[in-house]
Design an enzyme around this catalytic site. Structure first.
Site, mmCIF file in Angstrom:
data_model
loop_
_atom_site.group_PDB
_atom_site.id
_atom_site.type_symbol
_atom_site.label_atom_id
_atom_site.label_comp_id
_atom_site.label_asym_id
_atom_site.label_seq_id
_atom_site.Cartn_x
_atom_site.Cartn_y
_atom_site.Cartn_z
ATOM 1 N N ASP A 70 -1.383 -20.208 -16.471
ATOM 2 C CA ASP A 70 -0.579 -19.780 -15.327
ATOM 3 C C ASP A 70 0.794 -20.426 -15.439
ATOM 4 O O ASP A 70 0.917 -21.549 -15.927
ATOM 5 C CB ASP A 70 -1.257 -20.103 -13.990
ATOM 6 C CG ASP A 70 -1.493 -21.587 -13.781
ATOM 7 O OD1 ASP A 70 -0.606 -22.265 -13.228
ATOM 8 O OD2 ASP A 70 -2.579 -22.073 -14.169
ATOM 9 N N GLU A 161 -3.280 -25.168 -1.639
ATOM 10 C CA GLU A 161 -3.586 -26.518 -2.112
ATOM 11 C C GLU A 161 -2.981 -27.642 -1.283
ATOM 12 O O GLU A 161 -3.153 -28.820 -1.604
ATOM 13 C CB GLU A 161 -3.147 -26.673 -3.567
ATOM 14 C CG GLU A 161 -1.673 -26.398 -3.834
ATOM 15 C CD GLU A 161 -1.316 -26.559 -5.297
ATOM 16 O OE1 GLU A 161 -1.379 -27.712 -5.783
ATOM 17 O OE2 GLU A 161 -0.977 -25.539 -5.949
#
Length: 268
Positions: A70, A161
């Protein structure tokens, strides 16, 4: 009638025989213990078949066959055509690309990365970095304005997150993330993948978003445990890999569900 008392003392040869038997049993126990430990290590602890791949500079869980990365603008200019050059052990099959963050920010390299990933034949997905204190509807609209998903692309991803420092923000966090996800679902027709870490998973995701595909970041575990196996599909296992075409460190991921489920997280 009195009988003659037998001499119970062992001869030297008998003593040596007993000693050999005792040593033999000890050796057998030690060998058995060693084999149990070895079996645990190879079949339990290393069930993921961690293997060092020189070109990547890290160990990869070779039990799985679908590997990817990613990226965002932090990875600077990417040469997508070089991504799988020079490595014959593991193919980079997919990439998730940062699209947006919060209510207004758009990753400056998203359009180019999105376009070039497809040209290179890499399965692509887009993710939004969720900001807990920003309006969830405005964040969803930011992502929708930026990302046009096509057939074969991965479904949207919310990068969840952080939970914020304000008590009010944390109190409303599950409700707001739900709003964001439902807004994306109404537009794209699918529930987004939730990317998160162990702490956020335990505190907010587990029990609240079990019907969403789960992408977990866990860099310390040799195998994933304690997550909902029915929804677990992706594992970000390293942040310091290297790959041709990308300068500096890059995040490495692996698809941990069965290969037949890969199509389940793609746009139809």
């Amino acid at each position: 009638m009195k009988t003659q008392k037998k001499n119970s003392a062992r001869t030297p040869k008998q003593k040596q025989s007993v000693a050999r038997q005792v040593l033999g049993l000890k050796s057998l126990y030690l060998l058995t213990g060693f084999l149990v430990v070895a079996a645990y290590y190879f079949y339990v602890r290393d069930a993921e078949q961690w293997t060092y791949v020189k070109d990547f500079g890290i160990k990869i869980p070779m039990r799985y066959s679908i590997h990817g990365i990613d990226v965002s603008h932090h990875n600077n200019k990417i040469n997508w055509q070089k991504l799988n050059k020079g490595n014959n052990e593991v193919e980079i099959s997919f990439c998730f690309i940062k699209a947006t963050e919060g209510a207004k920010l758009k990753d400056k390299d998203f359009n180019k990365n999105w376009r070039e990933a497809k040209k290179a034949g890499i399965m692509r997905g887009a993710y939004h970095f969720y900001v807990p204190w920003a309006d969830p509807v405005a964040q969803a609209q930011n992502f929708i304005r930026t990302v046009n998903l096509e057939k074969g692309d991965f479904i949207p991803v919310i990068d969840f997150e952080v939970h914020g420092t304000s008590r009010k923000v944390r109190k409303n966090l599950v409700a707001n993330v739900t709003t964001f996800c439902e807004y994306l679902k109404s537009h794209y027709g699918v529930r987004p993948i939730i990317y998160t870490n162990r702490h956020i998973y335990r505190q907010y995701v587990k029990g609240n978003f079990d019907n969403h595909p789960l992408w977990i970041s866990d860099y310390d575990s040799r195998r994933l445990e304690g997550y909902n196996e029915a929804s677990l599909i992706l594992w970000q296992h390293s942040t310091n890999g290297r790959v041709a075409g990308v300068s500096g460190d890059v995040d490495f991921n692996v698809f941990v569900a069965s290969e037949s489920q890969l199509d389940d997280i793609c746009i139809k």
